[in-house]
Design an enzyme around this catalytic site. Structure first.
Site, short mmCIF file in Angstrom:
data_model
loop_
_atom_site.label_atom_id
_atom_site.label_comp_id
_atom_site.label_asym_id
_atom_site.label_seq_id
_atom_site.Cartn_x
_atom_site.Cartn_y
_atom_site.Cartn_z
N SER A 164 32.59 38.12 50.28
CA SER A 164 32.61 37.30 49.91
C SER A 164 33.22 36.44 50.15
CB SER A 164 34.69 37.92 49.57
OG SER A 164 35.29 37.35 49.30
N TYR A 189 42.09 42.25 53.47
CA TYR A 189 40.25 41.73 52.52
C TYR A 189 40.26 41.52 53.02
CZ TYR A 189 38.36 40.40 48.61
OH TYR A 189 36.78 40.50 47.70
P1 NAD Z 1 37.37 45.23 39.90
O1 NAD Z 1 38.57 45.65 40.55
O2 NAD Z 1 36.85 44.35 38.61
O3 NAD Z 1 36.52 45.95 40.51
C1 NAD Z 1 36.15 46.61 41.96
C2 NAD Z 1 35.67 48.02 40.98
O4 NAD Z 1 35.66 49.20 42.64
C3 NAD Z 1 36.71 49.21 40.02
O5 NAD Z 1 35.74 49.57 39.12
C4 NAD Z 1 36.64 50.21 40.93
O6 NAD Z 1 37.88 51.39 40.05
C5 NAD Z 1 36.36 50.20 41.87
N1 NAD Z 1 36.62 51.06 43.03
C6 NAD Z 1 37.73 50.72 43.66
N2 NAD Z 1 38.17 51.44 44.78
C7 NAD Z 1 36.88 52.81 44.98
C8 NAD Z 1 36.41 53.89 45.65
N3 NAD Z 1 37.49 54.23 45.72
N4 NAD Z 1 36.06 54.14 44.80
C9 NAD Z 1 34.74 54.37 43.97
N5 NAD Z 1 35.49 53.44 43.34
C10 NAD Z 1 36.13 52.18 43.62
O7 NAD Z 1 37.02 43.70 40.74
P2 NAD Z 1 35.29 43.05 41.13
O8 NAD Z 1 35.93 41.71 40.97
O9 NAD Z 1 34.13 43.68 39.92
O10 NAD Z 1 35.14 43.27 42.56
C11 NAD Z 1 33.63 43.69 42.89
C12 NAD Z 1 33.24 43.76 44.29
O11 NAD Z 1 33.56 42.24 44.14
C13 NAD Z 1 34.35 43.77 45.62
O12 NAD Z 1 34.38 44.15 46.23
C14 NAD Z 1 35.59 42.30 45.33
O13 NAD Z 1 35.91 42.74 46.56
C15 NAD Z 1 34.14 41.95 45.41
N6 NAD Z 1 34.46 40.39 45.67
C16 NAD Z 1 34.75 39.49 43.71
C17 NAD Z 1 35.17 38.48 43.48
C18 NAD Z 1 36.54 38.48 42.32
O14 NAD Z 1 37.11 36.78 42.57
N7 NAD Z 1 36.85 38.89 41.87
C19 NAD Z 1 35.35 37.68 44.77
C20 NAD Z 1 34.58 37.89 45.95
C21 NAD Z 1 34.29 39.73 46.04
#
Ligand code: NAD
Length: 263
Positions: free
Chosen positions: A141, A154
């Site tokens: 991120s 985080y």
């Molecule tokens: P999201 O919440 O839509 O997706 C995250 C997924 O991870 C969910 O489907 C959840 O069920 C799954 N998950 C959580 N805990 C878990 C576990 N213990 N075992 C298996 N699966 C698990 O969010 P997203 O935005 O799609 O996030 C995806 C990745 O991107 C994450 O690592 C997040 O930190 C990173 N990220 C997101 C953003 C943003 O702005 N959305 C920015 C930078 C990084």
């Protein structure tokens, strides 16, 4: 030719916003995708929508060693091997300064975002070595390269996986396995809605609502908007495919210019 033709990609956090976009793009580009997440119904629905000749799924909590080994084994059994691991599952935790941050939430964020990635690498590497190489892509991120008040768990976790990636890249290079991170700025998914809502509630200011909170996040991004999941998935596709054959140990920003600095 499709850029992932003949390749097998394991995707954790597959039914979330970014994982789902990556799964769709990877499948469109010829990959067989092994989807991993917590909710069976959502996994089944996604696998069916992608086509069961292209997608399989395993319910697994990435923090658990036996479940992590099981999702790797399931992918190998179903598709014959693994070429790409997209270690993408993650949680945001809560918003609080360090003295007020709940210890159990801190532990859970580190467990999912750090231990979960480490376990994925631990069990994927032997399978990739069998295959003669591969690509590991970790979702970090902008929080992995800078601080944000009240997000200690985080931000710590997203910095940690950059260090982990660098170690894994060095260990894996002799085996033809490349390891990189993708570092998105705010992206239009459930996770940002949760952060906006928590931040708005904490402000307790009648002039601030979720929409104005979102605008203030977006204004800090030079391109003046959030990214969408497909824009992140395209970087993941590049790193997962042979297009990035000389790229390992790298931090790949998908951030609308956020890391360049500015207001
Ligand atoms: P999201 O919440 O839509 O997706 C995250 C997924 O991870 C969910 O489907 C959840 O069920 C799954 N998950 C959580 N805990 C878990 C576990 N213990 N075992 C298996 N699966 C698990 O969010 P997203 O935005 O799609 O996030 C995806 C990745 O991107 C994450 O690592 C997040 O930190 C990173 N990220 C997101 C953003 C943003 O702005 N959305 C920015 C930078 C990084």
């Amino acid at each position: 030719m499709a850029r992932l033709e003949g390749k097998v990609a394991v995707i954790t956090g597959a039914t979330g916003g970014i994982g789902r976009a990556a799964a769709a793009l990877f499948a469109e580009e010829g990959a067989r995708v092994a989807l991993v997440d917590l909710d069976e119904g959502a996994l089944r629905e996604l696998a069916v929508s992608l086509g069961e000749d292209k997608a399989s799924y395993t319910v697994a909590d990435v923090t658990q060693p036996d479940q992590s080994q099981a999702y790797i084994d399931a992918a190998v059994n179903r598709w014959g091997g693994i070429d790409v691991l997209l270690a993408n599952a993650g949680i945001e935790g809560t918003l609080a300064t360090i003295p007020d941050y709940p210890i159990d939430v801190f532990d859970r964020v580190i467990a999912v975002n750090v231990r979960g990635v480490w376990l994925g690498i631990k069990y994927a590497v032997p399978a990739m070595r069998e295959r003669g190489g591969g690509s590991i892509v970790i979702t970090s991120s902008t929080a992995g390269i800078s601080g944000a008040a009240e997000m200690s768990a985080y931000n710590t976790s997203k910095h940690a996986v950059i260090g982990m990636m660098r170690v894994a890249a060095l260990e894996c290079a002799p085996h033809g396995i490349r390891v990189n991170t993708v570092n998105p700025a705010p992206i239009e998914t459930r996770m940002m809605r949760s952060i906006e809502e928590q931040r708005t509630a904490a402000m307790d200011d009648a002039n601030v609502n979720v929409e104005t909170m979102k605008q203030s996040y977006a204004q800090r991004i030079p391109l003046q908007r959030y990214g969408n999941p497909e824009e992140v998935a395209r970087m993941m596709l590049f790193l997962g495919s042979d297009d990035s054959s000389f790229c390992t140990g790298g931090v790949y920003m998908v951030d609308g210019g956020r890391s360049a600095g500015g207001r």
